[in-house]
Design a protein around this motif. Structure first.
Motif, PDB file in Angstrom:
ATOM      1  N   VAL A  21     -15.851 -18.682 -17.904  1.00 47.07           N
ATOM      2  CA  VAL A  21     -16.760 -18.706 -16.759  1.00 47.07           C
ATOM      3  C   VAL A  21     -16.946 -17.272 -16.288  1.00 47.07           C
ATOM      4  CG1 VAL A  21     -17.169 -19.599 -14.447  1.00 47.07           C
ATOM      5  CG2 VAL A  21     -15.965 -20.998 -16.142  1.00 47.07           C
ATOM      6  N   LYS A  22     -18.176 -16.860 -16.223  1.00 44.68           N
ATOM      7  CA  LYS A  22     -18.484 -15.461 -15.887  1.00 44.68           C
ATOM      8  C   LYS A  22     -19.107 -15.357 -14.501  1.00 44.68           C
ATOM      9  CE  LYS A  22     -18.958 -14.079 -20.686  1.00 44.68           C
ATOM     10  NZ  LYS A  22     -19.810 -13.384 -21.704  1.00 44.68           N
ATOM     11  N   PRO A  23     -18.760 -14.285 -13.789  1.00 44.55           N
ATOM     12  CA  PRO A  23     -19.298 -14.125 -12.427  1.00 44.55           C
ATOM     13  C   PRO A  23     -20.804 -13.846 -12.456  1.00 44.55           C
ATOM     14  CG  PRO A  23     -17.758 -12.358 -12.963  1.00 44.55           C
ATOM     15  CD  PRO A  23     -17.788 -13.271 -14.146  1.00 44.55           C
ATOM     16  N   HIS A  37     -19.511 -27.615 -10.971  1.00 42.57           N
ATOM     17  CA  HIS A  37     -19.702 -26.291 -10.381  1.00 42.57           C
ATOM     18  C   HIS A  37     -18.553 -25.403 -10.865  1.00 42.57           C
ATOM     19  CE1 HIS A  37     -22.687 -28.156  -7.775  1.00 42.57           C
ATOM     20  NE2 HIS A  37     -21.794 -29.069  -7.449  1.00 42.57           N
ATOM     21  N   ALA A  38     -18.746 -24.814 -12.009  1.00 43.35           N
ATOM     22  CA  ALA A  38     -17.655 -24.066 -12.630  1.00 43.35           C
ATOM     23  C   ALA A  38     -17.253 -22.861 -11.779  1.00 43.35           C
ATOM     24  CB  ALA A  38     -18.065 -23.602 -14.020  1.00 43.35           C
ATOM     25  N   THR A  39     -15.950 -22.623 -11.704  1.00 48.90           N
ATOM     26  CA  THR A  39     -15.413 -21.439 -11.037  1.00 48.90           C
ATOM     27  C   THR A  39     -14.658 -20.604 -12.056  1.00 48.90           C
ATOM     28  OG1 THR A  39     -13.260 -22.350 -10.454  1.00 48.90           O
ATOM     29  CG2 THR A  39     -15.086 -22.860  -8.968  1.00 48.90           C
ATOM     30  N   LEU A  40     -14.314 -19.385 -11.663  1.00 48.48           N
ATOM     31  CA  LEU A  40     -13.590 -18.494 -12.573  1.00 48.48           C
ATOM     32  C   LEU A  40     -12.270 -19.126 -13.007  1.00 48.48           C
ATOM     33  CD1 LEU A  40     -14.215 -15.050 -10.832  1.00 48.48           C
ATOM     34  CD2 LEU A  40     -15.496 -16.108 -12.708  1.00 48.48           C
ATOM     35  N   GLU A  86     -17.224 -41.777 -16.668  1.00 48.03           N
ATOM     36  CA  GLU A  86     -16.163 -41.679 -15.691  1.00 48.03           C
ATOM     37  C   GLU A  86     -16.316 -40.404 -14.882  1.00 48.03           C
ATOM     38  OE1 GLU A  86     -14.229 -45.237 -17.042  1.00 48.03           O
ATOM     39  OE2 GLU A  86     -13.953 -44.031 -15.217  1.00 48.03           O
ATOM     40  N   THR A  87     -15.872 -40.467 -13.649  1.00 52.36           N
ATOM     41  CA  THR A  87     -15.896 -39.285 -12.781  1.00 52.36           C
ATOM     42  C   THR A  87     -14.641 -39.269 -11.938  1.00 52.36           C
ATOM     43  OG1 THR A  87     -18.322 -39.237 -12.655  1.00 52.36           O
ATOM     44  CG2 THR A  87     -17.136 -38.124 -10.900  1.00 52.36           C
ATOM     45  N   ASN A  88     -14.081 -38.094 -11.796  1.00 48.65           N
ATOM     46  CA  ASN A  88     -12.989 -37.920 -10.839  1.00 48.65           C
ATOM     47  C   ASN A  88     -13.208 -36.604 -10.098  1.00 48.65           C
ATOM     48  OD1 ASN A  88     -12.047 -35.866 -12.533  1.00 48.65           O
ATOM     49  ND2 ASN A  88     -10.424 -37.131 -13.418  1.00 48.65           N
ATOM     50  N   GLU A  89     -12.202 -36.174  -9.373  1.00 48.48           N
ATOM     51  CA  GLU A  89     -12.368 -34.988  -8.547  1.00 48.48           C
ATOM     52  C   GLU A  89     -12.495 -33.709  -9.365  1.00 48.48           C
ATOM     53  OE1 GLU A  89      -9.826 -36.979  -8.638  1.00 48.48           O
ATOM     54  OE2 GLU A  89      -8.043 -35.812  -9.160  1.00 48.48           O
ATOM     55  N   MET A  90     -12.132 -33.771 -10.622  1.00 45.69           N
ATOM     56  CA  MET A  90     -12.190 -32.569 -11.453  1.00 45.69           C
ATOM     57  C   MET A  90     -13.467 -32.488 -12.277  1.00 45.69           C
ATOM     58  SD  MET A  90      -8.341 -32.128 -12.959  1.00 45.69           S
ATOM     59  CE  MET A  90      -8.770 -30.600 -13.777  1.00 45.69           C
ATOM     60  N   ALA A  91     -13.908 -33.635 -12.824  1.00 47.07           N
ATOM     61  CA  ALA A  91     -14.981 -33.582 -13.803  1.00 47.07           C
ATOM     62  C   ALA A  91     -15.636 -34.948 -13.981  1.00 47.07           C
ATOM     63  CB  ALA A  91     -14.402 -33.118 -15.149  1.00 47.07           C
ATOM     64  N   SER A  92     -16.688 -34.940 -14.795  1.00 46.18           N
ATOM     65  CA  SER A  92     -17.329 -36.176 -15.229  1.00 46.18           C
ATOM     66  C   SER A  92     -17.266 -36.250 -16.747  1.00 46.18           C
ATOM     67  CB  SER A  92     -18.790 -36.235 -14.774  1.00 46.18           C
ATOM     68  OG  SER A  92     -18.882 -36.301 -13.367  1.00 46.18           O
ATOM     69  N   ASP A 117     -19.754 -20.072 -22.954  1.00 51.15           N
ATOM     70  CA  ASP A 117     -19.785 -19.318 -21.704  1.00 51.15           C
ATOM     71  C   ASP A 117     -20.538 -20.123 -20.661  1.00 51.15           C
ATOM     72  OD1 ASP A 117     -20.307 -16.037 -23.240  1.00 51.15           O
ATOM     73  OD2 ASP A 117     -18.506 -17.240 -22.931  1.00 51.15           O
ATOM     74  N   CYS A 118     -20.203 -19.870 -19.404  1.00 49.10           N
ATOM     75  CA  CYS A 118     -20.890 -20.543 -18.308  1.00 49.10           C
ATOM     76  C   CYS A 118     -20.903 -19.595 -17.114  1.00 49.10           C
ATOM     77  CB  CYS A 118     -20.156 -21.833 -17.947  1.00 49.10           C
ATOM     78  SG  CYS A 118     -20.862 -22.730 -16.555  1.00 49.10           S
ATOM     79  N   ALA A 119     -21.996 -19.601 -16.383  1.00 49.75           N
ATOM     80  CA  ALA A 119     -22.078 -18.778 -15.175  1.00 49.75           C
ATOM     81  C   ALA A 119     -21.366 -19.484 -14.036  1.00 49.75           C
ATOM     82  CB  ALA A 119     -23.533 -18.514 -14.821  1.00 49.75           C
ATOM     83  N   GLU A 120     -20.677 -18.704 -13.238  1.00 49.02           N
ATOM     84  CA  GLU A 120     -19.967 -19.257 -12.083  1.00 49.02           C
ATOM     85  C   GLU A 120     -20.939 -20.007 -11.176  1.00 49.02           C
ATOM     86  OE1 GLU A 120     -18.238 -16.251  -9.598  1.00 49.02           O
ATOM     87  OE2 GLU A 120     -16.711 -17.618  -8.806  1.00 49.02           O
ATOM     88  N   GLY A 121     -20.524 -21.201 -10.745  1.00 45.40           N
ATOM     89  CA  GLY A 121     -21.358 -22.013  -9.872  1.00 45.40           C
ATOM     90  C   GLY A 121     -22.293 -22.967 -10.603  1.00 45.40           C
TER      91      GLY A 121
END
Lengths: 111, 116
Positions: A109-111, A77-80, A55-61, A11-15
């Motif tokens: 991802v939880k709000p 910065h995880a989003t829903l 490596e890093t791109n626009e989506m992830a590292s 689980d991960c909190a949004e943001g």
């Protein structure tokens, strides 16, 4: 059998940053680490890959340990909409489409 | 949209019937892959083509399954005498030739087969 080991769920909190681990202790010298994700009822989507450097791109590292036996995918910065199953696979660059998928990590991802 | 296209998206068939699925890869990709995915599990590799040549088949691909890529472009996957255990999502993917700058596979949306 899959060549990688991932936790079944996280689980991960949004943001917040989501850090998804993967163990690939038997990786060969010519194998790259690839990450895909699959949102419900869709085909897997490529995220990122690497050999030994971070490596890093626009989506992830992607952070790969020096011994290459494990890696971490970071969604900064995880989003829903990042809620999905994340697959870590190892594959040679010459045939990256032929892969052994495990069961992946279900990230919620939880709000 | 220039992604991988699969048709149909959904197929319901009676046990014992034959079904055929189609995959149109990204046009400049010369490799094409078929995978099968059952609920709650990751995709399982079935077979792959380089141009029109079928280079590898998994043990999962029983003799009831056949795949073709006659002109090195689109591919078909046929299942004869379907069984309930064939119910799954069938995924197609394509990738560029080895040595290309980007080597990752691009997946289609899949064909969901239900055998009743």
């Amino acid at each position: 059998d899959a060549k990688t080991t991932q936790p079944p769920s996280m689980d991960c909190a949004e943001g917040r940053a989501a850090n998804l681990p993967c163990n690939h202790s038997t990786i060969s010298g010519n194998e790259y680490v690839y990450w895909y994700r699959q949102i419900h009822s869709q085909g897997p989507q490529y995220i990122i890959h690497g050999l030994k450097n971070n490596e890093t791109n626009e989506m992830a590292s992607l952070i790969i340990t020096e011994d290459r036996k494990s890696s971490t995918l970071i969604l900064p910065h995880a989003t829903l909409r990042d809620t999905a199953v994340y697959y870590c696979i190892v594959s040679p660059l010459t045939n990256a489409g032929k892969s052994t998928f495990g069961d992946g990590t279900t990230l919620t991802v939880k709000p | 949209d220039t992604g991988v296209s699969q048709d149909p998206r959904h197929k319901i068939t009676k046990r014992g019937q034959n079904v055929t699925f189609r995959c149109d890869p990204i046009s400049e990709h010369n490799r094409l892959y078929w995978y099968r995915q059952t609920l709650g599990q990751g995709p399982e590799f079935l077979t792959y083509f380089q141009n029109e040549a079928q280079l590898e088949k998994s043990r999962l691909l029983s003799d009831r399954f056949s795949a073709e890529r006659p002109k090195g472009s689109f591919s078909t996957l046929e299942i004869q005498r379907t069984e309930q255990g064939d119910s799954a999502m069938y995924l197609c993917a394509s990738s560029p030739r080895p040595g290309a700058l980007n080597t990752e596979a691009f997946f289609g949306q899949g064909t969901r087969l239900t055998v009743v």
